[in-house]
Design a protein around this motif. Sequence first.
Motif, short mmCIF file in Angstrom:
data_model
loop_
_atom_site.label_atom_id
_atom_site.label_comp_id
_atom_site.label_asym_id
_atom_site.label_seq_id
_atom_site.Cartn_x
_atom_site.Cartn_y
_atom_site.Cartn_z
N UNK A 277 0.83 -1.20 0.00
CA UNK A 277 0.00 0.00 0.00
C UNK A 277 0.87 1.26 0.00
N UNK A 278 1.98 1.22 0.74
CA UNK A 278 2.89 2.36 0.73
C UNK A 278 3.43 2.62 -0.68
N UNK A 279 3.76 1.56 -1.39
CA UNK A 279 4.25 1.71 -2.77
C UNK A 279 3.19 2.31 -3.67
N UNK A 280 1.93 1.98 -3.40
CA UNK A 280 0.83 2.47 -4.24
C UNK A 280 0.35 3.85 -3.82
N UNK A 281 0.80 4.35 -2.69
CA UNK A 281 0.29 5.61 -2.15
C UNK A 281 0.37 6.77 -3.14
N UNK A 282 1.48 6.97 -3.87
CA UNK A 282 1.50 8.08 -4.83
C UNK A 282 0.39 8.01 -5.87
N UNK A 283 0.05 6.80 -6.30
CA UNK A 283 -1.04 6.65 -7.27
C UNK A 283 -2.38 7.04 -6.65
N UNK A 284 -2.58 6.62 -5.40
CA UNK A 284 -3.82 7.01 -4.70
C UNK A 284 -3.90 8.53 -4.58
N UNK A 285 -2.78 9.13 -4.23
CA UNK A 285 -2.77 10.59 -4.03
C UNK A 285 -3.00 11.34 -5.33
N UNK A 286 -2.52 10.79 -6.43
CA UNK A 286 -2.77 11.42 -7.73
C UNK A 286 -4.26 11.47 -8.05
N UNK A 287 -5.00 10.51 -7.49
CA UNK A 287 -6.45 10.46 -7.69
C UNK A 287 -7.19 11.20 -6.57
N UNK A 288 -6.45 11.91 -5.75
CA UNK A 288 -7.06 12.74 -4.71
C UNK A 288 -7.45 12.00 -3.45
N UNK A 289 -6.98 10.77 -3.29
CA UNK A 289 -7.41 9.94 -2.17
C UNK A 289 -6.43 9.96 -1.02
N UNK A 290 -6.96 9.76 0.19
CA UNK A 290 -6.16 9.54 1.39
C UNK A 290 -6.15 8.04 1.70
N UNK B 27 -6.31 -3.09 -7.53
CA UNK B 27 -7.71 -3.50 -7.63
C UNK B 27 -8.66 -2.37 -7.26
N UNK B 28 -8.17 -1.41 -6.49
CA UNK B 28 -9.02 -0.32 -6.03
C UNK B 28 -9.06 0.86 -6.99
N UNK B 29 -8.20 0.86 -8.01
CA UNK B 29 -8.09 2.03 -8.87
C UNK B 29 -9.38 2.36 -9.62
N UNK B 30 -10.13 1.38 -10.14
CA UNK B 30 -11.40 1.76 -10.80
C UNK B 30 -12.34 2.52 -9.87
N UNK B 31 -12.45 2.08 -8.61
CA UNK B 31 -13.32 2.77 -7.66
C UNK B 31 -12.79 4.16 -7.36
N UNK B 32 -11.47 4.30 -7.26
CA UNK B 32 -10.90 5.62 -7.00
C UNK B 32 -11.09 6.56 -8.19
N UNK B 33 -10.99 6.01 -9.40
CA UNK B 33 -11.23 6.86 -10.58
C UNK B 33 -12.70 7.28 -10.63
N UNK B 34 -13.59 6.38 -10.26
CA UNK B 34 -15.01 6.72 -10.20
C UNK B 34 -15.24 7.83 -9.19
N UNK B 35 -14.61 7.70 -8.02
CA UNK B 35 -14.76 8.73 -6.99
C UNK B 35 -14.24 10.07 -7.46
#
Length: 225
Positions: free
Chosen positions: A98-111, A211-219
């Motif tokens: 999850x730490x490795x993926x954090x920058x991708x989450x942040x690019x999508x505006x997520x915490x 696996x969570x990226x589609x939901x984050x893009x939807x959000x």
Amino acid sequence: MTLQSKLDAFKADFEAGKPPYNVPYSVVETMHRATTELIASGAAQRALKAGDELPTFRLSDPDGNTVSSADLLSSGPLVISFYRGVWCPYCNMELQALQEALPTFQELGASLLAISPQNPVNSRKSVRRNKLTFPILSDPRNDVAAAFGLRFEMPDYLIELYKSLKNDLPAFNGNPSWTLPMPARYVVGQGGAILYAEVNPDYTRRPEPEDMLPALRLAATRAAA
């Protein structure tokens, strides 16, 4: 190498009794029995799912600061990971992924945050051991996990096994109860709706961060509308 392939490799070595684990197969059999019974109980099917509303919560980080789900959602969608504790190698590998993926989450505006029943001292160990930069929150008595439908009581025979392995959960958690959360991952939209949910009573199975990226893009799309 995917997260699950790393978990599978660790599991194979552990269950084979390879050094440094050197566990007898009777230990593995007991763990298998507990997992099989938890799966059969149907507990995972009763946990919160996509489409449900997030139970709001306020929990403390290792420094005693209060972190509110409402505050985090005010700035964007939220990724939540429930894990068992720093003593669980599967959880540590998941936190690293999850730490490795954090920058991708942040690019999508997520915490991103992770929740476990362990006390602040052991949460700090989680942060140090896994070099985390996202919040690790303590959930005393697994109360928030229970609100998500994730808390379960460990059977007596598993408690005895943990004691024999010097895995003293009451000491780790600062609470006498022998309960754990089923590992789970959620994506919550800014409005509080759960957009993604993955709950697995088999603690050796974890979803991939992507696996969570589609939901984050939807959000992100909904937030921009």
